[in-house]
Design an enzyme around this catalytic site. Structure first.
Site: not given
Lengths: 181, 423
Positions: A145-147
């Site tokens: 999703c956001h690393g």
């Protein structure tokens, strides 16, 4: 009209003020007493609480493999770590960690890592359970999703997540069985 | 004061700021604070406020029940049992909702009875009365659909019988019944739409109640004497006089309600509804909920299918035209010696019908139901229109103040002339 009808107690407090205060207090207590069951009804019901523990048989999980089980509607990552992974996790100096936790405090048996598989950033499920998944730069888990990247101990190493992957309450009921919750 | 702002009397700066821009505080003060209300209300005038509170209780408990209920034929019964056993305080919320329906009908029956006895339906309150009949019909539809949701035997067979009523209509009957069912029998589509409508209709009721209250605040309340207030000596400000009186009634109402919920929660229900719905077996003795019994008795009293259905709907529809059937200008039955007895007889008939509706469809109940049904309609269609011409009412008091204060109270000039004139 009636306000002037002389109803004043000996200390000068108008009787109506007293009645108003008492009525308001009773209404307040009553509303609270009625609101309580309604709010409580939204908390987990007894059948939900009854499902709040999950038994897992670890015997089929070979070294280097991982399984995902459900507990309280959440994915639980159970990984049988290799000696190399344990070594990697324990070699990291605390100073490099965003949420410093020794690997030893995160496991009950060195090879068995049991974690709630939910990224501590915004609740996605990180990749890394399957052999074909990308495990991220720290060889553990990687949240698409956001690393956020987690290491072989499930600790946050890179990305926006603030904390390590959470460890659920669990206990070994035998050498190869655990009960989560 | 800036141009365009409402001229507010409130001192509190926050309330004043809001009130200048949206005078809801001024409105509340006018409609529920200083609102001039006849000074001679008896406790029958509590029941409008009680109905309002009851509606709010039903909506609150209903919203919380809907959080746990599953409107599917395979899960509905079990989800209700889960509410009773597993959901925290689910038993309380369901029992309050279940008995709340009964309390609602008790309160509304008394409210309607009050209106009929004291002639509250007469000019200028005809529209107020008709809106009330609309609310009553909506309540009945809502209660009926709510009773289907637990999907017990009574739910299923009640739904089957009531929806089949519409099959009595020639030509369109079958079409209407299929439309209600969404299939060829009461089944999952029926349950789904009943749940949807059961959630919708209470908010429609809220809307019509709002109109009911708006109409009330234009004409003002009727009172036990049925004589319009002629000036300030006949009225009291709503607050604190009637807020206090309503609060007292509310406490009594809560005691009765709590007694039902905590000590006899299933007293007014049927044990058969704790058996899951079975489309293959009809219970031996099927009856609707108690509040539908009088109308159910009228249905069964008529030997013809369509006739029975029309009479049953007609028994409520006739209330819409009651203001014009009763041609007497005297409102309160206190001053109508014959109408009073006729109406008390009608009340007895209502209870007789309620009793017969709960009994099996056999003698002597069928014959008794027929006589009671005949009188039920004769009261509206024969007795009231005739009494308007034939009855000689007792002399009306000159004013409310004269009557309740025993001749005291100054009379404004010109107010003495005709008792029935409006102030």
């Amino acid at each position: 009209m009636a306000e002037t009808a002389g109803a004043t107690a000996s200390d000068g407090t108008p009787r109506r003020d007293f009645l108003t205060l008492v009525t308001t207090a009773f209404v307040g207590v009553g509303v609270g007493a009625v609101a309580w069951p309604f709010i409580a009804s939204m908390q987990p019901a007894r059948d939900v609480l009854a499902l709040a523990s999950t038994d897992v048989d670890l015997a089929p999980v070979a070294e280097g493999q991982a399984i995902t089980v459900m507990w309280r509607g959440k994915p639980i990552f159970v990984r049988n770590r290799t000696a190399k992974e344990i070594e990697e996790a324990r070699a990291v100096p605390m100073s490099q960690l965003k949420d410093p936790q020794a690997d030893q405090t995160r496991v009950q048996k060195d090879n068995w890592l049991v974690m709630i598989g939910i990224c501590t950033h915004l609740g996605c499920v990180p990749l890394g359970q399957k052999a074909t998944d990308t495990k991220g730069p720290y060889d553990g888990w990687f949240c698409p999703c956001h690393g956020s990247a987690y290491d072989t101990s499930g600790r946050i190493r890179q990305g926006p997540a603030p904390r390590n992957l959470e460890i659920p309450p669990y206990a070994f009921t035998s050498d190869t069985k655990i009960r989560i919750g | 004061m800036a141009i365009g702002l409402h001229n507010s009397d409130f001192k509190n700066p926050v309330i004043r700021w809001v009130d200048q821009r949206m005078p809801i505080f001024t409105m509340m003060q006018k409609e529920y604070g200083t609102f001039p209300t006849p000074r001679n209300f008896n406790y029958f005038w509590n029941f409008g406020a009680l109905a309002m509170v009851n509606l709010m209780i039903m909506i609150a408990t209903g919203i919380f029940l809907a959080m746990h209920y599953t409107p599917h034929t395979s899960y509905a019964f079990d989800s209700v049992e889960r509410i009773m056993r597993d959901v925290n305080f689910g038993w309380l919320i369901r029992y309050v909702h279940m008995n709340g329906a009964s309390m609602f009908f008790i309160v509304v029956f008394i409210h309607i009875w009050r209106g009929m006895y004291y002639g509250s339906y007469k000019a200028p309150r005809e529209l107020l009365w008709m809106l009330g009949v609309v609310i009553f019909l909506l309540m009945m539809a809502t209660a009926f659909m709510g009773y289907v949701l637990p999907w017990g035997q009574m739910s299923f067979w009640g739904a089957t019988v009531i929806t089949n009523l519409f099959s009595a209509f020639p030509v369109v009957g079958e079409w209407i019944v299929q439309l209600l069912w969404g299939g060829f029998s009461v089944d999952n589509p029926t349950l789904n739409r009943f749940f949807s409508l059961h959630y919708l209709l209470p908010f429609v009721i809220v809307g019509v109640v709002f109109l009911h209250v708006v109409a009330l605040h234009i004409t003002g309340s009727n009172n036990p004497l049925g004589v319009e207030p002629k000036g300030p000596q006949d009225t009291l400000p709503f607050h604190p006089y009637y807020t206090a009186k309503d609060s007292f009634g509310l406490v009594i109402y809560f005691i009765v309600f709590a007694g039902l919920v905590f000590f006899a929660p299933n007293y007014l229900g049927h044990p058969d509804n704790y058996i899951p719905a079975n489309p293959l077996v009809t219970p031996a003795h099927i009856v609707p909920e108690w509040y539908f019994l009088p109308f159910y008795a009228i249905l069964r009293a008529v030997p013809d299918k369509l006739g029975g259905v029309l009479m049953m709907f007609g028994s409520i529809a006739i209330l819409f035209v009651l203001p014009w059937l009763d041609s007497s200008p005297v409102r309160s039955m206190r001053f109508r010696p014959i109408a009073r007895i006729a109406f008390l007889l009608w009340t007895i008939c209502f209870f007789v019908l309620m009793y017969c509706g709960g009994m099996p469809a056999e003698e002597p109940y069928v014959t008794i139901s027929r006589f009671a049904t005949a009188y039920y309609f004769a009261y509206f269609l024969v007795i009231l229109p005739l009494l308007g011409r034939l009855e000689r009412p007792l002399p009306l008091p000159e004013s409310i103040a004269r009557a309740v204060l025993g001749g005291g109270g100054p009379m404004p000039a010109g107010a003495v002339a005709k008792p029935m004139d409006k102030a």
